[in-house]
Design a protein around this motif. Structure first.
Motif, PDB file in Angstrom:
ATOM      1  N   LEU A  79       0.865  -1.116   0.009  1.00 24.85           N
ATOM      2  CA  LEU A  79      -0.076  -0.029  -0.090  1.00 24.85           C
ATOM      3  C   LEU A  79       1.098   1.439  -0.013  1.00 24.85           C
ATOM      4  O   LEU A  79       1.777   1.422   0.829  1.00 24.85           O
ATOM      5  CB  LEU A  79      -0.872   0.101   1.311  1.00 24.85           C
ATOM      6  N   VAL A  80       0.773   1.794  -0.993  1.00 22.36           N
ATOM      7  CA  VAL A  80       1.808   3.147  -1.277  1.00 22.36           C
ATOM      8  C   VAL A  80       0.838   4.435  -0.869  1.00 22.36           C
ATOM      9  O   VAL A  80      -0.164   4.620  -1.435  1.00 22.36           O
ATOM     10  CB  VAL A  80       2.253   3.138  -2.667  1.00 22.36           C
ATOM     11  N   LEU A  81       1.667   5.152  -0.059  1.00 25.30           N
ATOM     12  CA  LEU A  81       0.979   6.276   0.679  1.00 25.30           C
ATOM     13  C   LEU A  81       1.877   7.442  -0.064  1.00 25.30           C
ATOM     14  O   LEU A  81       3.077   7.795   0.444  1.00 25.30           O
ATOM     15  CB  LEU A  81       0.876   6.645   1.932  1.00 25.30           C
ATOM     16  N   GLU A  82       1.156   8.228  -1.078  1.00 28.04           N
ATOM     17  CA  GLU A  82       2.107   9.305  -1.705  1.00 28.04           C
ATOM     18  C   GLU A  82       1.403  10.500  -0.929  1.00 28.04           C
ATOM     19  O   GLU A  82       0.212  10.830  -1.025  1.00 28.04           O
ATOM     20  CB  GLU A  82       1.611   9.328  -3.096  1.00 28.04           C
ATOM     21  N   ASN A  83       2.404  11.231  -0.523  1.00 27.58           N
ATOM     22  CA  ASN A  83       2.142  12.558   0.109  1.00 27.58           C
ATOM     23  C   ASN A  83       2.628  13.657  -0.894  1.00 27.58           C
ATOM     24  O   ASN A  83       3.698  13.812  -1.336  1.00 27.58           O
ATOM     25  CB  ASN A  83       2.974  12.940   1.405  1.00 27.58           C
ATOM     26  N   ARG A  84       1.440  14.376  -1.384  1.00 29.11           N
ATOM     27  CA  ARG A  84       1.377  15.468  -2.114  1.00 29.11           C
ATOM     28  C   ARG A  84       1.055  16.841  -1.907  1.00 29.11           C
ATOM     29  O   ARG A  84       0.004  16.734  -1.287  1.00 29.11           O
ATOM     30  CB  ARG A  84       0.812  14.888  -3.653  1.00 29.11           C
ATOM     31  N   SER A  85       1.828  17.754  -2.236  1.00 22.84           N
ATOM     32  CA  SER A  85       1.208  18.938  -1.705  1.00 22.84           C
ATOM     33  C   SER A  85       0.047  19.639  -2.370  1.00 22.84           C
ATOM     34  O   SER A  85      -0.368  19.147  -3.622  1.00 22.84           O
ATOM     35  CB  SER A  85       2.484  20.130  -1.888  1.00 22.84           C
ATOM     36  N   GLY A  86      -0.826  20.197  -1.738  1.00 27.60           N
ATOM     37  CA  GLY A  86      -1.892  20.904  -2.221  1.00 27.60           C
ATOM     38  C   GLY A  86      -1.808  22.515  -2.337  1.00 27.60           C
ATOM     39  O   GLY A  86      -0.926  23.176  -1.399  1.00 27.60           O
ATOM     40  N   ALA A  87      -2.604  23.380  -3.284  1.00 28.68           N
ATOM     41  CA  ALA A  87      -2.586  24.642  -3.556  1.00 28.68           C
ATOM     42  C   ALA A  87      -3.974  25.046  -3.780  1.00 28.68           C
ATOM     43  O   ALA A  87      -4.807  24.369  -4.046  1.00 28.68           O
ATOM     44  CB  ALA A  87      -1.653  24.988  -4.344  1.00 28.68           C
ATOM     45  N   SER A  88      -4.200  26.481  -3.330  1.00 27.13           N
ATOM     46  CA  SER A  88      -5.562  26.953  -3.419  1.00 27.13           C
ATOM     47  C   SER A  88      -5.417  27.940  -4.569  1.00 27.13           C
ATOM     48  O   SER A  88      -6.575  28.378  -5.204  1.00 27.13           O
ATOM     49  CB  SER A  88      -6.124  27.461  -2.263  1.00 27.13           C
ATOM     50  N   LYS A  89      -4.349  28.413  -5.035  1.00 28.09           N
ATOM     51  CA  LYS A  89      -4.081  29.418  -6.147  1.00 28.09           C
ATOM     52  C   LYS A  89      -3.600  28.894  -7.322  1.00 28.09           C
ATOM     53  O   LYS A  89      -2.364  28.293  -7.074  1.00 28.09           O
ATOM     54  CB  LYS A  89      -3.788  30.622  -5.536  1.00 28.09           C
ATOM     55  N   GLY A  90      -4.005  29.001  -8.532  1.00 24.72           N
ATOM     56  CA  GLY A  90      -3.253  28.450  -9.627  1.00 24.72           C
ATOM     57  C   GLY A  90      -4.352  28.204 -10.770  1.00 24.72           C
ATOM     58  O   GLY A  90      -5.395  28.095 -10.723  1.00 24.72           O
ATOM     59  N   SER A  91      -3.752  28.563 -12.098  1.00 27.42           N
ATOM     60  CA  SER A  91      -4.756  28.273 -13.201  1.00 27.42           C
ATOM     61  C   SER A  91      -5.939  29.140 -12.977  1.00 27.42           C
ATOM     62  O   SER A  91      -6.053  30.368 -12.651  1.00 27.42           O
ATOM     63  CB  SER A  91      -4.906  26.982 -13.700  1.00 27.42           C
ATOM     64  N   ILE A  92      -7.201  28.617 -13.254  1.00 29.26           N
ATOM     65  CA  ILE A  92      -8.333  29.282 -13.040  1.00 29.26           C
ATOM     66  C   ILE A  92      -9.136  28.956 -11.590  1.00 29.26           C
ATOM     67  O   ILE A  92     -10.076  29.571 -11.615  1.00 29.26           O
ATOM     68  CB  ILE A  92      -9.464  28.631 -14.154  1.00 29.26           C
ATOM     69  N   ASN A  93      -8.590  28.278 -10.795  1.00 34.93           N
ATOM     70  CA  ASN A  93      -9.035  27.862  -9.599  1.00 34.93           C
ATOM     71  C   ASN A  93      -9.169  29.046  -8.523  1.00 34.93           C
ATOM     72  O   ASN A  93      -8.513  29.838  -8.344  1.00 34.93           O
ATOM     73  CB  ASN A  93      -8.214  26.939  -8.734  1.00 34.93           C
ATOM     74  N   GLN A  94     -10.654  29.340  -8.186  1.00 31.51           N
ATOM     75  CA  GLN A  94     -10.805  30.170  -7.388  1.00 31.51           C
ATOM     76  C   GLN A  94     -11.198  29.682  -5.886  1.00 31.51           C
ATOM     77  O   GLN A  94     -11.138  30.592  -5.033  1.00 31.51           O
ATOM     78  CB  GLN A  94     -12.160  31.056  -8.075  1.00 31.51           C
ATOM     79  N   HIS A  95     -11.747  28.580  -5.734  1.00 32.92           N
ATOM     80  CA  HIS A  95     -12.000  28.202  -4.496  1.00 32.92           C
ATOM     81  C   HIS A  95     -11.619  26.652  -4.396  1.00 32.92           C
ATOM     82  O   HIS A  95     -11.384  25.791  -5.448  1.00 32.92           O
ATOM     83  CB  HIS A  95     -13.488  27.979  -4.216  1.00 32.92           C
ATOM     84  N   GLY A  96     -11.279  25.857  -3.271  1.00 31.57           N
ATOM     85  CA  GLY A  96     -10.975  24.916  -3.024  1.00 31.57           C
ATOM     86  C   GLY A  96      -9.546  24.487  -3.097  1.00 31.57           C
ATOM     87  O   GLY A  96      -8.738  25.460  -3.352  1.00 31.57           O
ATOM     88  N   VAL A  97      -8.980  23.291  -3.106  1.00 35.58           N
ATOM     89  CA  VAL A  97      -7.771  22.970  -3.128  1.00 35.58           C
ATOM     90  C   VAL A  97      -7.461  21.752  -4.246  1.00 35.58           C
ATOM     91  O   VAL A  97      -8.211  21.020  -4.346  1.00 35.58           O
ATOM     92  CB  VAL A  97      -7.079  22.535  -1.744  1.00 35.58           C
ATOM     93  N   PHE A  98      -6.254  21.976  -4.969  1.00 37.74           N
ATOM     94  CA  PHE A  98      -6.057  20.983  -5.880  1.00 37.74           C
ATOM     95  C   PHE A  98      -4.423  20.475  -5.637  1.00 37.74           C
ATOM     96  O   PHE A  98      -3.941  21.153  -4.815  1.00 37.74           O
ATOM     97  CB  PHE A  98      -5.889  21.474  -7.347  1.00 37.74           C
ATOM     98  N   GLN A  99      -4.157  19.088  -6.192  1.00 33.24           N
ATOM     99  CA  GLN A  99      -3.000  18.856  -5.994  1.00 33.24           C
ATOM    100  C   GLN A  99      -2.049  19.552  -6.866  1.00 33.24           C
ATOM    101  O   GLN A  99      -2.248  19.612  -8.190  1.00 33.24           O
ATOM    102  CB  GLN A  99      -2.765  17.117  -6.341  1.00 33.24           C
TER     103      GLN A  99
END
Length: 188
Positions: A89-109
């Motif tokens: 079972l591989v647990l990949e820890n990846r950073s998230g961001a809330s500002k980028g491209s067209i994103n206005q709300h929420g968090v993406f990887q």
């Protein structure tokens, strides 16, 4: 009767089938980096999960935890409700961001991998059948000492076979079907 025979035959085949990409260890007992793990079955993703009263990440920083497992391990689990020997079972820890491209709300990887941990089932190598490894890049990883808190935490809180199957929404119903969920977690 025919259905029963076919079901038993499928179970025997699943139980006997070796896992493609089983864990590989070097002469020093270090786990080789699981190449192509992102081609495996995606089980779940968590955001900013912490098993303590404190946040996992300091203010404003986000972390996703993505879990992957070999397809053969999933096939076995679907027929038994248990993870077979050779499961990783591989647990990949990846950073998230809330500002980028067209994103206005929420968090993406983002593309930044912050860490990679692997929970390995191998009854021949580990007391209790499971071991934990944490990778620093892609070099082979040493076994995390058994005195580390992850072992006791997984033993006390793991839903199935010391794994946090309670966080894998496609696997938990299967474990419940087979009655392999620890009793105190079975109703949550």
């Amino acid at each position: 009767m025919t259905r029963l025979v076919l079901a038993l035959a499928a179970l025997c085949l699943a139980a006997a089938a070796p896992i493609a990409q089983p864990p590989r260890f070097d002469a020093a007992g270090r786990l080789d980096y699981p190449t192509n793990y992102r081609d495996w079955v995606f089980l779940s993703s968590g955001l900013d999960m912490s098993y303590s009263a404190h946040p996992a990440m300091p203010g404003g920083t986000h972390m996703f935890n993505n879990v992957f497992v070999q397809p053969g391990a999933v096939a076995y689990f679907r027929h038994t409700g248990h993870w077979p020997d050779g499961t990783m079972l591989v647990l990949e820890n990846r950073s998230g961001a809330s500002k980028g491209s067209i994103n206005q709300h929420g968090v993406f990887q983002t593309g930044t991998v912050m860490g990679l941990e692997v929970h390995v089932r191998d009854a021949a190598h580990f007391p209790g059948g499971w071991g934990f490894f944490s990778f620093d890049g892609s070099t082979p990883a040493r076994l995390i000492p058994r005195s580390a808190s992850c072992y006791a935490c997984h033993q006390a809180h793991g839903a199935v076979d010391t794994t946090f199957t309670q966080f894998y929404p496609t696997m938990l119903p299967i474990a419940r079907h087979y009655g392999t969920v620890h009793a105190e977690l079975g109703t949550k």
